[in-house]
Scaffold this motif. Structure first.
Motif: not given
Ligand code: F0G
Length: 351
Positions: A83, A106, A108-109, A128-131, A136-137, A140-141
């Motif tokens: 992330a 990942l 943050p968008r 990947l751009q995460v909303e 948060d990224c 997830m990672t």
């Protein structure tokens, strides 16, 4: 003097590597410690800048990444994931591609600087751009690394901090001893922890006679350690340190407390002013997050936390070219002229 070999070779005996470790390097480290004359005058001290933006991908992350990627290869990984607020992804993408690994990132968008996005993409990372936020990224990672065959190269990977501690070694090697004070931006809080490890190690082995007071600085809209609680919606112009729940929180507060230092907040206004001071007063182009260390030093000086004549190092963590949008938005629009030296002279007010 011989050529710099990259930090794993330079500090091999202080790092968890063996002859079996395939060294993946872009010859990171060995960055300059630049005297900061203007800042020194302002605080009445001897201030140096550890210019980490001169690492291969333009930030201190390369120190951690040469270790993390080398160990990932040694352990048989085929793919790595992180992330990032931008710099970690740029570094991971470069070192992974050099090692022949797949790299997933990942981010943050809309919250990472353009240069960093460009780096990750040009080195072929799967981005990947995460909303959501960096925090948060990172969550997830961690889940992905637990459940799939992909190695985590965020600073929760202990090899990252091992690599990053070498910056403290370089500072002591250059100055002949540890400084009195070390100022550093704090985001996910890995770097302040790594420097403290490095300073402690050199002091324990008698290479340095003292350990510095560690002064860490968060952006006031993203200052969980200062507030004593996670920040759900962190905000700051310094996107690199836009982090609400740092992974190395406890290590960072230990560095603060054991060193007799402090972790404070600086406002976006202070960060922007320090960015300008470094660019126009020192000739050193850093990114916004990096300027937090100097903004913080000026604040600590105002608060009487700095003694006259002390020797101080500020880490400036990333290169100003990472974020051309910010740089240009604050600068005057260039004047356009015809092919005419007199027009140039007039525009330059020479005539
Ligand atoms: N300065 C810059 C330029 C950074 O990119 C970061 C962190 C920091 C300071 C803070 O360092 O996290 O060790 O406290 N960037 C990470 C990234 C989060 O994803 O690139 P830290």
């Amino acid at each position: 003097s011989r050529a710099w070999r990259g930090l794993i070779e330079e500090y091999r005996d202080r790092l968890p590597v063996s002859t079996d470790t395939p060294v993946v390097t872009l010859l990171e480290g060995g960055t300059p410690l630049v005297p900061a004359h203007r800042v020194s005058e302002l605080v009445g001290c001897e201030v140096h800048l550890k210019v980490e933006g001169l690492n291969p991908t333009g930030s201190f992350k390369d120190r951690g990444m040469t270790m993390a990627i080398s160990k990932a290869v040694e352990e048989g990984a085929q793919a790595v994931i992180c992330a990032s607020t931008g710099n970690t992804s740029a570094s991971a993408a470069a070192y992974a591609t050099r090692a022949g690994l797949t790299c997933a990132v990942l981010v943050p968008r809309g919250k990472i600087a353009m240069g960093k996005l460009a780096q990750a993409l040009v080195h072929g990372a799967k981005l990947l751009q995460v909303e959501g936020s960096f925090d948060d990224c990172l969550e997830m990672t961690k889940k992905l690394a637990e459940n799939y065959p992909i190695a985590l190269v965020n600073s929760v990977n202990p090899y990252r901090l091992q690599g990053q501690k070498t910056a403290a070694f370089e500072i002591v090697d250059a100055l002949g001893d540890a400084p009195d004070v070390h100022c550093i931006p704090v985001g996910n809080a890995g770097n302040i922890s790594a420097y403290w490890m490095g300073y402690q190690e050199y002091a324990a082995d008698g290479i340095a006679s003292r350990r510095p007071r560690m002064l860490g600085f968060q952006a006031s809209g993203a200052a969980p350690i200062v507030n004593g609680a996670p920040v759900t919606h962190p905000h700051t112009i310094a996107t690199a340190i836009r982090i609400g729940n740092p992974a190395s929180w406890r290590l960072a507060t230990a560095a603060r407390d054991e060193s007799g230092g402090d972790i404070q907040a600086v406002t976006d206004r202070q960060i922007a002013a320090a960015y300008k001071l470094l660019a126009q007063g020192e000739g050193v182009f850093v990114e916004l997050a990096s300027a937090a260390s100097v903004a913080g030093l000026l604040q600590a000086h105002e608060q009487g936390l700095i003694n006259p004549g002390e020797r101080i190092v500020c880490t400036v963590t990333g290169n100003g070219l990472k974020d051309p949008d910010w740089a240009i938005s604050g600068a005057p629009t260039p004047v356009t002229i015809p092919i005419d030296a007199y027009a140039a002279a007039a525009a330059l007010e020479l005539a």
